[in-house]
Design a protein around this motif. Structure first.
Motif, PDB file in Angstrom:
ATOM      1  N   HIS A  50       0.830  -1.213   0.000  1.00 46.61           N
ATOM      2  CA  HIS A  50       0.000   0.000   0.000  1.00 46.61           C
ATOM      3  C   HIS A  50       0.865   1.264   0.000  1.00 46.61           C
ATOM      4  O   HIS A  50       0.538   2.243  -0.676  1.00 46.61           O
ATOM      5  CB  HIS A  50      -0.950  -0.006   1.201  1.00 46.61           C
ATOM      6  CG  HIS A  50      -2.080  -0.971   1.030  1.00 46.61           C
ATOM      7  ND1 HIS A  50      -3.234  -0.650   0.361  1.00 46.61           N
ATOM      8  CD2 HIS A  50      -2.215  -2.264   1.407  1.00 46.61           C
ATOM      9  CE1 HIS A  50      -4.044  -1.697   0.338  1.00 46.61           C
ATOM     10  NE2 HIS A  50      -3.447  -2.696   0.970  1.00 46.61           N
ATOM     11  N   ALA A  51       1.968   1.247   0.752  1.00 46.19           N
ATOM     12  CA  ALA A  51       2.830   2.442   0.813  1.00 46.19           C
ATOM     13  C   ALA A  51       3.440   2.712  -0.565  1.00 46.19           C
ATOM     14  O   ALA A  51       3.487   3.862  -1.020  1.00 46.19           O
ATOM     15  CB  ALA A  51       3.921   2.261   1.874  1.00 46.19           C
ATOM     16  N   HIS A  52       3.873   1.651  -1.232  1.00 49.40           N
ATOM     17  CA  HIS A  52       4.465   1.865  -2.564  1.00 49.40           C
ATOM     18  C   HIS A  52       3.397   2.336  -3.552  1.00 49.40           C
ATOM     19  O   HIS A  52       3.665   3.211  -4.380  1.00 49.40           O
ATOM     20  CB  HIS A  52       5.136   0.577  -3.055  1.00 49.40           C
ATOM     21  CG  HIS A  52       6.456   0.301  -2.388  1.00 49.40           C
ATOM     22  ND1 HIS A  52       7.480  -0.399  -2.981  1.00 49.40           N
ATOM     23  CD2 HIS A  52       6.921   0.636  -1.153  1.00 49.40           C
ATOM     24  CE1 HIS A  52       8.509  -0.487  -2.150  1.00 49.40           C
ATOM     25  NE2 HIS A  52       8.187   0.126  -1.031  1.00 49.40           N
ATOM     26  N   ALA A  53       2.197   1.781  -3.439  1.00 43.35           N
ATOM     27  CA  ALA A  53       1.114   2.218  -4.342  1.00 43.35           C
ATOM     28  C   ALA A  53       0.791   3.693  -4.087  1.00 43.35           C
ATOM     29  O   ALA A  53       0.554   4.466  -5.023  1.00 43.35           O
ATOM     30  CB  ALA A  53      -0.115   1.350  -4.135  1.00 43.35           C
ATOM     31  N   PHE A  54       0.809   4.073  -2.833  1.00 46.79           N
ATOM     32  CA  PHE A  54       0.546   5.476  -2.453  1.00 46.79           C
ATOM     33  C   PHE A  54       1.610   6.400  -3.072  1.00 46.79           C
ATOM     34  O   PHE A  54       1.288   7.425  -3.681  1.00 46.79           O
ATOM     35  CB  PHE A  54       0.546   5.554  -0.917  1.00 46.79           C
ATOM     36  CG  PHE A  54       0.551   6.934  -0.343  1.00 46.79           C
ATOM     37  CD1 PHE A  54      -0.608   7.696  -0.323  1.00 46.79           C
ATOM     38  CD2 PHE A  54       1.715   7.465   0.200  1.00 46.79           C
ATOM     39  CE1 PHE A  54      -0.600   8.971   0.215  1.00 46.79           C
ATOM     40  CE2 PHE A  54       1.729   8.739   0.747  1.00 46.79           C
ATOM     41  CZ  PHE A  54       0.565   9.496   0.747  1.00 46.79           C
ATOM     42  N   ILE A  55       2.871   5.994  -2.932  1.00 45.95           N
ATOM     43  CA  ILE A  55       3.960   6.819  -3.488  1.00 45.95           C
ATOM     44  C   ILE A  55       3.838   6.908  -5.009  1.00 45.95           C
ATOM     45  O   ILE A  55       4.011   7.971  -5.601  1.00 45.95           O
ATOM     46  CB  ILE A  55       5.344   6.208  -3.122  1.00 45.95           C
ATOM     47  CG1 ILE A  55       5.516   6.105  -1.603  1.00 45.95           C
ATOM     48  CG2 ILE A  55       6.494   7.012  -3.750  1.00 45.95           C
ATOM     49  CD1 ILE A  55       5.576   7.385  -0.877  1.00 45.95           C
ATOM     50  N   THR A  61       7.299  15.104  -4.252  1.00 45.90           N
ATOM     51  CA  THR A  61       8.610  15.693  -4.533  1.00 45.90           C
ATOM     52  C   THR A  61       9.522  15.377  -3.347  1.00 45.90           C
ATOM     53  O   THR A  61       9.044  14.993  -2.269  1.00 45.90           O
ATOM     54  CB  THR A  61       8.499  17.225  -4.673  1.00 45.90           C
ATOM     55  OG1 THR A  61       8.080  17.747  -3.401  1.00 45.90           O
ATOM     56  CG2 THR A  61       7.504  17.628  -5.754  1.00 45.90           C
ATOM     57  N   GLU A  62      10.814  15.578  -3.538  1.00 45.35           N
ATOM     58  CA  GLU A  62      11.729  15.315  -2.406  1.00 45.35           C
ATOM     59  C   GLU A  62      11.437  16.243  -1.236  1.00 45.35           C
ATOM     60  O   GLU A  62      11.537  15.858  -0.077  1.00 45.35           O
ATOM     61  CB  GLU A  62      13.182  15.437  -2.882  1.00 45.35           C
ATOM     62  CG  GLU A  62      13.581  14.189  -3.635  1.00 45.35           C
ATOM     63  CD  GLU A  62      14.659  14.421  -4.671  1.00 45.35           C
ATOM     64  OE1 GLU A  62      15.426  13.487  -4.907  1.00 45.35           O
ATOM     65  OE2 GLU A  62      14.724  15.529  -5.240  1.00 45.35           O
ATOM     66  N   GLU A  66      10.411  15.184   2.595  1.00 41.57           N
ATOM     67  CA  GLU A  66      11.051  15.701   3.822  1.00 41.57           C
ATOM     68  C   GLU A  66      10.007  16.278   4.770  1.00 41.57           C
ATOM     69  O   GLU A  66      10.078  16.079   5.982  1.00 41.57           O
ATOM     70  CB  GLU A  66      12.078  16.786   3.476  1.00 41.57           C
ATOM     71  CG  GLU A  66      13.367  16.202   2.974  1.00 41.57           C
ATOM     72  CD  GLU A  66      14.302  17.252   2.391  1.00 41.57           C
ATOM     73  OE1 GLU A  66      14.138  18.454   2.706  1.00 41.57           O
ATOM     74  OE2 GLU A  66      15.176  16.870   1.603  1.00 41.57           O
ATOM     75  N   ARG A  67       9.042  16.967   4.213  1.00 37.67           N
ATOM     76  CA  ARG A  67       7.970  17.526   5.084  1.00 37.67           C
ATOM     77  C   ARG A  67       7.191  16.426   5.765  1.00 37.67           C
ATOM     78  O   ARG A  67       6.813  16.526   6.934  1.00 37.67           O
ATOM     79  CB  ARG A  67       7.018  18.400   4.261  1.00 37.67           C
ATOM     80  CG  ARG A  67       7.401  19.856   4.315  1.00 37.67           C
ATOM     81  CD  ARG A  67       6.411  20.704   3.584  1.00 37.67           C
ATOM     82  NE  ARG A  67       5.242  21.039   4.398  1.00 37.67           N
ATOM     83  CZ  ARG A  67       4.187  21.679   3.924  1.00 37.67           C
ATOM     84  NH1 ARG A  67       4.152  22.053   2.668  1.00 37.67           N
ATOM     85  NH2 ARG A  67       3.165  21.965   4.707  1.00 37.67           N
ATOM     86  N   GLY A  68       6.944  15.362   5.024  1.00 33.85           N
ATOM     87  CA  GLY A  68       6.231  14.213   5.602  1.00 33.85           C
ATOM     88  C   GLY A  68       7.013  13.598   6.744  1.00 33.85           C
ATOM     89  O   GLY A  68       6.448  13.254   7.794  1.00 33.85           O
TER      90      GLY A  68
END
Ligand code: BEZ
Ligand code: FE
Length: 311
Positions: A50-55, A61-62, A66-68
């Motif tokens: 799920h995390a890869h699908a989300f990305i 953006t980079e 970083e904000r995340g």
């Protein structure tokens, strides 16, 4: 944190050199496959998928990445023994309520009357006599007489249930948030009698804004969301042989009942708070007061206590 076993980790699978964008997800899944605990394997595989699908969908953006990360770190950094931003984050995105609904059989044969725990349950509620007040320092508000009965799902009254009750004051704050309240104000632990009952005096709960000084509050502000919970009492009922019941009883006519910032309101959680004008159960009360008569239902299961979100 478990140490990595150097011998076992020598056998780490080779997942190859990544040649395309598509190679990374199966590589990570393959790297994690040796996990022995089947539930860990299941959970982490789903997480990575799920995390890869989300990305792939969001393509951060980079700078956004970083904000995340800052946001996640901020959740930990603002959490103290009196404030838990991780719980709050899960609450305001419906995650806690969804977990609670699924874990208690929503959609199954019986609609559960359970609710999220929230960040303000704590251990050590003072054992309180039946009929006594949980108002432990000067706390204005309409007086409330609460009569609670605990039964099992066959309708049998349950004696000897430990029931924690807690709620916010008339200024919308829990004891731990407010230096003007004494410790354990508006909190008590009651043990049900042979009829599965107990009763207590308090003040009628009011709706309140959840704390917004942490990252969870910042994102609510960015989404223009009112950080408000409708008025409610909290209960945690514990008895060996029964699934611990965590629930809330809402004031149905609260103006925010249909916009609880934590998505915690279901039809099963409505309370019948009645305005009374006859004689109150206490001689010092004249004029109007409120009553509520409510039944909590526990189902057979394993009695466990949640990890307290605050100390
Ligand atoms: C509460 O009801 O105590 C609560 C639940 C979620 C977030 C903040 C407070
Ligand atoms: Fe609450």
């Amino acid at each position: 944190m478990a140490d990595i076993d150097p011998v076992a980790s020598e056998g780490t699978v080779k997942y190859g050199i990544l040649k395309t964008l598509e190679d990374i997800t199966p590589a990570v899944l393959k790297a994690m496959a040796p996990a022995e605990d089947p539930r860990l394997r299941e959970v982490m595989e789903a997480f990575v998928r799920h995390a890869h699908a989300f990305i792939r969908e969001v393509r951060p953006t980079e700078e956004e990445f970083e904000r995340g990360l800052e946001f996640l770190n901020g959740i930990g950094q603002t959490t103290t023994d009196k404030y838990n931003d991780a719980v709050l984050f899960c609450d305001v995105f419906g995650i806690s309520t969804l977990v609670t609904m699924l874990a208690n059989g929503m959609g199954g044969p019986m609609e559960p009357a359970t609710a999220l725990l929230g960040p303000f349950w704590r251990l050590g509620h003072p054992i309180t006599e039946h009929g006594a007040s949980i108002v432990r320092c000067d706390t204005p508000g309409p007086q409330l007489h609460a009569k609670i009965r605990v039964i099992d799902n066959s309708g049998k009254p349950l004696p000897g249930v430990d029931v924690d009750v807690w709620h916010a004051s008339s200024v919308g704050m829990y004891d731990v948030q407010d230096e003007n309240q004494i410790e354990f104000n508006l909190r008590g632990k009651f043990i049900t009698d042979e009829n599965g009952s107990f009763h207590f005096r308090s003040i009628k709960p009011v709706g309140y804004p959840i704390p917004t000084h942490g990252p969870s509050g910042a994102i609510l502000a960015a989404q223009k969301r009112k950080p408000q919970r409708p008025a409610h009492l909290h209960f945690l009922a514990f008895k060996e042989g029964y699934k611990t019941l965590v629930t809330q009883i809402f004031v149905a006519d609260d103006p925010d009942i249909e916009r609880d910032v934590t998505f915690g309101v279901t039809p099963q959680l409505m309370g019948d708070y009645k305005r009374e004008t006859g004689p109150a159960p206490w001689p010092d009360v004249t004029g109007e007061w409120y009553s509520i008569d409510h039944t909590l239902v526990m189902v057979p299961g394993v009695a466990t206590l949640p990890t307290p979100p605050i100390a």
